[in-house]
Write an enzyme that holds these catalytic residues in place. Structure first.
Site, PDB file in Angstrom:
ATOM      1  N   LYS A 345     -24.652 -23.054  12.304  1.00  0.00           N
ATOM      2  CA  LYS A 345     -24.592 -21.734  12.928  1.00  0.00           C
ATOM      3  C   LYS A 345     -23.223 -21.071  12.784  1.00  0.00           C
ATOM      4  O   LYS A 345     -22.232 -21.690  12.406  1.00  0.00           O
ATOM      5  CB  LYS A 345     -25.014 -21.827  14.402  1.00  0.00           C
ATOM      6  CG  LYS A 345     -26.519 -22.014  14.536  1.00  0.00           C
ATOM      7  CD  LYS A 345     -27.013 -21.884  15.962  1.00  0.00           C
ATOM      8  CE  LYS A 345     -28.540 -21.912  16.002  1.00  0.00           C
ATOM      9  NZ  LYS A 345     -29.064 -21.849  17.383  1.00  0.00           N
ATOM     10  N   ARG A 380     -31.520 -30.484  16.926  1.00  0.00           N
ATOM     11  CA  ARG A 380     -32.326 -29.758  15.935  1.00  0.00           C
ATOM     12  C   ARG A 380     -31.414 -29.411  14.764  1.00  0.00           C
ATOM     13  O   ARG A 380     -30.447 -28.665  14.920  1.00  0.00           O
ATOM     14  CB  ARG A 380     -32.911 -28.494  16.563  1.00  0.00           C
ATOM     15  CG  ARG A 380     -33.801 -27.667  15.644  1.00  0.00           C
ATOM     16  CD  ARG A 380     -34.347 -26.455  16.395  1.00  0.00           C
ATOM     17  NE  ARG A 380     -35.250 -25.659  15.573  1.00  0.00           N
ATOM     18  CZ  ARG A 380     -34.881 -24.669  14.778  1.00  0.00           C
ATOM     19  NH1 ARG A 380     -33.588 -24.343  14.705  1.00  0.00           N
ATOM     20  NH2 ARG A 380     -35.762 -24.000  14.067  1.00  0.00           N
TER      21      ARG A 380
END
Length: 410
Positions: A345, A380
Site C-alpha cells: 500500500k 492479507r
C-alpha cells in the site's frame, strides 16, 4: 499455577469487579456484555475506556505449578501480554498510560470497572474457528484481484484462467484463504456495476471451488454478489464497508450464514482520502468496528463469525495509518480475530520513497510481522511465499524451537 488456571483466575477477578460495581448502582448500557458508553456530538456511541495489551512474551501454554505467573495468554494465540496501555477518553481529551497487570487489578476503576473487566475478558478469550480454520497462529490470506484497475496488480489476473492459475499458485505457496475481488476500492476508484462484478467473480469462484480445499473469501460490498457467491461455494464474505454500502448487505450476510470480515472505512473510495478527520484515529476506528459488530449481532450474525480489519489506507492519511499500525493489538479487545491489509500500500511508498507498488514487498513483510507480533490472526497479502517465510522464521525465533511451526501452539 498453570497458565490456564491463571487465566481463569484473572477472569474470576474481573467478574468480582463486575459484581462489586453492579451492587454500587452504576447506570449501564448493554452490548456484548455490559458497557459504559457516552454520546459524542454526532450522536454516535463511543467508549470512555480502552485496553491495549502490550509487553508480549511467548505463550508456551505450559508452566510448572511453582512458577510465578507473569502474563495473560492473548486470544488463544502464540503470545501472552504482561502489561496494558490504558486509554481514557473524556470528551475531546484522550489520556494514555501504561500499567502492569498487578497494578491493573489493584486499582479502583470506579465507573470504568465493568467495561474494563469486559474488555480484559475479551483479550483472554480464545477465538473461534473461522470456516473451520483455527485462529491459534498467524494465517495468510492471498489476494486474487479479478480487476483491470487494482492499484498493484490490476489487469494481471482479469481473465478467468489467469485468476484461477494465480489463486492456485498462492494456495501452493501457503495461503490459508484466497480472497477474490471483482471491484477495485483503491482511493479514487469508481464503483463497478453489480452485473460486471458478478461476471468477474463468479466464474473464478466456481472454477476454484472444484480445484482447492482452501477457504475462499469474496471481497465485495454488494448484497447480490454476496448471495450468489455464497450459493457458488464461498466460505467467507469480506466487505470493505463493514456492511454499510448496500442497504441489503447486513440482512443478506446474515442469511448466508457465512463468516464476515468487517473493515473500517469512511465515505466512498472516490473521495475517502481527500480530507479524513478523526478525534483520535486509533480509538475512533475501534468505536466504529464495535458498532458494526453490534449491528451484525442484532441481525443474527454471531460474534464467533466476525473478523475485524482497521482498514489501512482507507479514509486514512500517512499519520493515521502509522498510528493504527502501531496499535493493532488494541483491536483484540473487540473479542474477534483481527486482520491486517497493508500489502504494497501507499504508506509503504510514502515511508520508503517507493513509487512502484510491486517494489514494496519488503515494507509489506515488515507491516505483516509488526502486526503478527501484536497477535494479529490474519494478514492479507499479495506476496504469500515471502510472507509465509518471514512468519515461519519469526515463530521459530519467538519460541526458540522449530517444532512450533508444525505443532499446535496451545
Amino acid at each position: 499455577m498453570s497458565w490456564y488456571q491463571s487465566g481463569r483466575e484473572i477472569v474470576s477477578r474481573g467478574r468480582f469487579f463486575f459484581a462489586k460495581a453492579w451492587m454500587g448502582g452504576l447506570q449501564l448500557t448493554t452490548g456484548r456484555g455490559i458497557y459504559v458508553q457516552d454520546h459524542n456530538e454526532a450522536g454516535s456511541m463511543q467508549r470512555s475506556i480502552y485496553l491495549r495489551p502490550i509487553g508480549f512474551i511467548p505463550n508456551g501454554g505450559k508452566a510448572s505449578e511453582e512458577e510465578v505467573w507473569g502474563g495473560m495468554p492473548l486470544a488463544g494465540g502464540p503470545l501472552a501480554f504482561t502489561a496494558l496501555e490504558i486509554i481514557e477518553r473524556n470528551g475531546a481529551r484522550v489520556e494514555r498510560r501504561m500499567t502492569g497487570l498487578s497494578e491493573f487489578f489493584e486499582r479502583d476503576w470506579g465507573r470504568h470497572t465493568l467495561p474494563a473487566s469486559d474488555l480484559f475478558e475479551a483479550l483472554g478469550t480464545p477465538r473461534s474457528r473461522i470456516g473451520g480454520l483455527s485462529m491459534d497462529r498467524p494465517r495468510i490470506m492471498g489476494i486474487v484481484n479479478v480487476t483491470p484497475d487494482s492499484f498493484s496488480d490490476g489487469g494481471q489476473h482479469d481473465t478467468v484462467q489467469a485468476a484461477v492459475d494465480h489463486a492456485l499458485k498462492l494456495a501452493d505457496e501457503g495461503a490459508d484463504i484466497l480472497d477474490i475481488g471483482g471491484e477495485s476500492t483503491r482511493p479514487g476508484s469508481d464503483a463497478v456495476a453489480v452485473d460486471d462484478e458478478l461476471k468477474r467473480v463468479l466464474p473464478v469462484l466456481e472454477a476454484l471451488r472444484d480445484k482447492t480445499d482452501k477457504l475462499i473469501s469474496v471481497d465485495t460490498r454488494k448484497a447480490k454478489v454476496m448471495r450468489l457467491a455464497a450459493e457458488a461455494g464461498a466460505d467467507i464474505l469480506n466487505d470493505v464497508s463493514a456492511l454499510t454500502y448496500d442497504p441489503d448487505a447486513l440482512r443478506t450476510a446474515a442469511e448466508t450464514g457465512l463468516p464476515v470480515m468487517l473493515m473500517h472505512a469512511i465515505g466512498d473510495p472516490k473521495t475517502m482520502n481527500d480530507n479524513p478527520v478523526y478525534d483520535d484515529v486509533v480509538i475512533d476506528v475501534f468505536d466504529f468496528l464495535e458498532r458494526r459488530i453490534h449491528a451484525c449481532e442484532a441481525v443474527g450474525i454471531p460474534r464467533s463469525k466476525l473478523i475485524v480489519d482497521p482498514g489501512i489506507g482507507f479514509a486514512k492519511l500517512l499519520h493515521h495509518n502509522v498510528a493504527v499500525l502501531s496499535a493493532m493489538s488494541l483491536y483484540h479487545a473487540l473479542g474477534v480475530p483481527v486482520l491486517l491489509g497493508a500489502s504494497r500500500k501507499k504508506l509503504i511508498g510514502q515511508l520508503c520513497n517507493v513509487d512502484v507498488a510491486r517494489e514494496r514487498v519488503p515494507g509489506s513483510i515488515a507491516a505483516a510481522l509488526s502486526s503478527v507480533a501484536q497477535g494479529v490472526q490474519i494478514v492479507r497479502v499479495h506476496d504469500v511465499a515471502a510472507t509465509r517465510q518471514a512468519i515461519a522464521v519469526w515463530m521459530a525465533a519467538l519460541f526458540g524451537d522449530e517444532r512450533a511451526l508444525a505443532e499446535p501452539i496451545r
